[in-house]
Scaffold this motif. Structure first.
Motif, PDB file in Angstrom:
ATOM      1  N   HIS A 104       0.828  -1.215   0.000  1.00 58.20           N
ATOM      2  CA  HIS A 104       0.000   0.000   0.000  1.00 58.20           C
ATOM      3  C   HIS A 104       0.862   1.265   0.000  1.00 58.20           C
ATOM      4  N   MET A 105       1.995   1.207   0.663  1.00 61.42           N
ATOM      5  CA  MET A 105       2.881   2.366   0.692  1.00 61.42           C
ATOM      6  C   MET A 105       3.373   2.691  -0.719  1.00 61.42           C
ATOM      7  N   ASN A 106       3.666   1.658  -1.481  1.00 62.50           N
ATOM      8  CA  ASN A 106       4.190   1.835  -2.828  1.00 62.50           C
ATOM      9  C   ASN A 106       3.124   2.343  -3.787  1.00 62.50           C
ATOM     10  N   ASN A 107       1.852   2.048  -3.511  1.00 62.69           N
ATOM     11  CA  ASN A 107       0.773   2.416  -4.426  1.00 62.69           C
ATOM     12  C   ASN A 107       0.120   3.747  -4.090  1.00 62.69           C
ATOM     13  N   LEU A 108       0.621   4.428  -3.093  1.00 65.20           N
ATOM     14  CA  LEU A 108       0.108   5.757  -2.771  1.00 65.20           C
ATOM     15  C   LEU A 108       1.056   6.791  -3.370  1.00 65.20           C
ATOM     16  N   GLN A 109       0.677   7.319  -4.502  1.00 65.55           N
ATOM     17  CA  GLN A 109       1.555   8.219  -5.243  1.00 65.55           C
ATOM     18  C   GLN A 109       1.410   9.665  -4.761  1.00 65.55           C
ATOM     19  N   ILE A 110       2.449  10.442  -5.038  1.00 55.44           N
ATOM     20  CA  ILE A 110       2.420  11.870  -4.691  1.00 55.44           C
ATOM     21  C   ILE A 110       1.411  12.585  -5.573  1.00 55.44           C
ATOM     22  N   ILE A 111       0.663  13.485  -4.995  1.00 54.96           N
ATOM     23  CA  ILE A 111      -0.363  14.229  -5.700  1.00 54.96           C
ATOM     24  C   ILE A 111       0.234  15.039  -6.855  1.00 54.96           C
TER      25      ILE A 111
END
Length: 243
Positions: A104-111
């Motif tokens: 999940h950490m890897n799939n939360l991209q910067i806005i």
């Protein structure tokens, strides 16, 4: 012998000359006024088009911010959980959970925030058509805040990338680069177990995930501020379009 007769030229008095001058003056003046009115309406239409595009962009930002705020709240908990597991030396006992958290950490991209409408107004000189100084100031400040947001994330991401060579010696980064077709199951893990860590290595790992935690928490605060500024701008743009 022919005699040439000069045509009789009727002399105009001052009043007639004045009336001719007045007619020409009025014609030129009315033409000038008509051209100004035409340009005024043309500028109004252009300004309205610019502001309508800008309003659409602001609405898009609102949708992005709402989604991002929820993701960032989750990311804060994910990063904190991963950091605590490593800090407590439980990485191998909770390897499946770490696998889940890293996914999940890897799939939360910067806005990503698009500012093309405002940038177009700047490059085309369209801002000069907006005479509301408060609106202009707010638009400029908002654009600067977005740029500050991007710069902050660039610096933090650079720091994280600089640490990765050392972190990769300790942690299996397969989770961070593997393309998942589905979320990994809690009872299985594709991560390799961690080798025993020295105090220095554990401190480095904790600091690495602390960076992710701090970044997510700061981004949440910055995004909430941008969202509020965006809402205020939407009201100002609506009022300007009504005038």
């Amino acid at each position: 012998m022919e005699i040439h007769h000069h045509p009789h030229v009727e002399k105009k008095n001052f009043k007639e000359y004045f009336l001719e001058f007045l007619m020409i003056f009025l014609a030129v003046t009315m033409g000038f006024i008509a051209e100004n009115i035409r340009e005024h309406y043309a500028e109004q239409n252009i300004t309205k088009e610019f502001l309508e595009n800008y309003k659409t962009e602001l609405i898009q930002h609102q949708n992005i911010f709402k989604s991002c705020i929820k993701d960032l709240q989750n990311k804060i908990m994910i990063c904190d959980s991963a950091k605590q597991i490593i800090y407590n030396g439980e990485e191998n006992k909770k390897l499946s959970l770490l696998d889940h958290l890293f996914f999940h950490m890897n799939n939360l991209q910067i806005i990503q925030i698009n500012t093309s409408s405002y940038d177009q107004m700047v490059s085309s000189g369209g801002l000069r058509l907006i005479h509301n100084s408060a609106l202009l100031s707010s638009m400029g400040t908002y654009r600067s805040e977005i740029e500050g947001f991007k710069n902050y994330n660039s610096r933090i991401t650079e720091a994280e990338l600089n640490m990765e060579p050392e972190i990769s010696k300790i942690q299996d980064f397969h989770d961070f680069i593997h393309e998942y077709s589905a979320e990994p199951q809690n009872d299985t893990s594709i991560m390799k177990p961690f080798a025993p860590m020295s105090r220095e290595q554990r401190g480095l790992m904790v600091w690495y995930y602390e960076l992710f935690f701090v970044q997510a928490r700061s981004n949440l605060s910055l995004t909430n501020r941008l969202k509020k500024h965006d809402e205020d701008l939407l009201k100002m743009v609506d009022n300007e379009l009504k005038n």
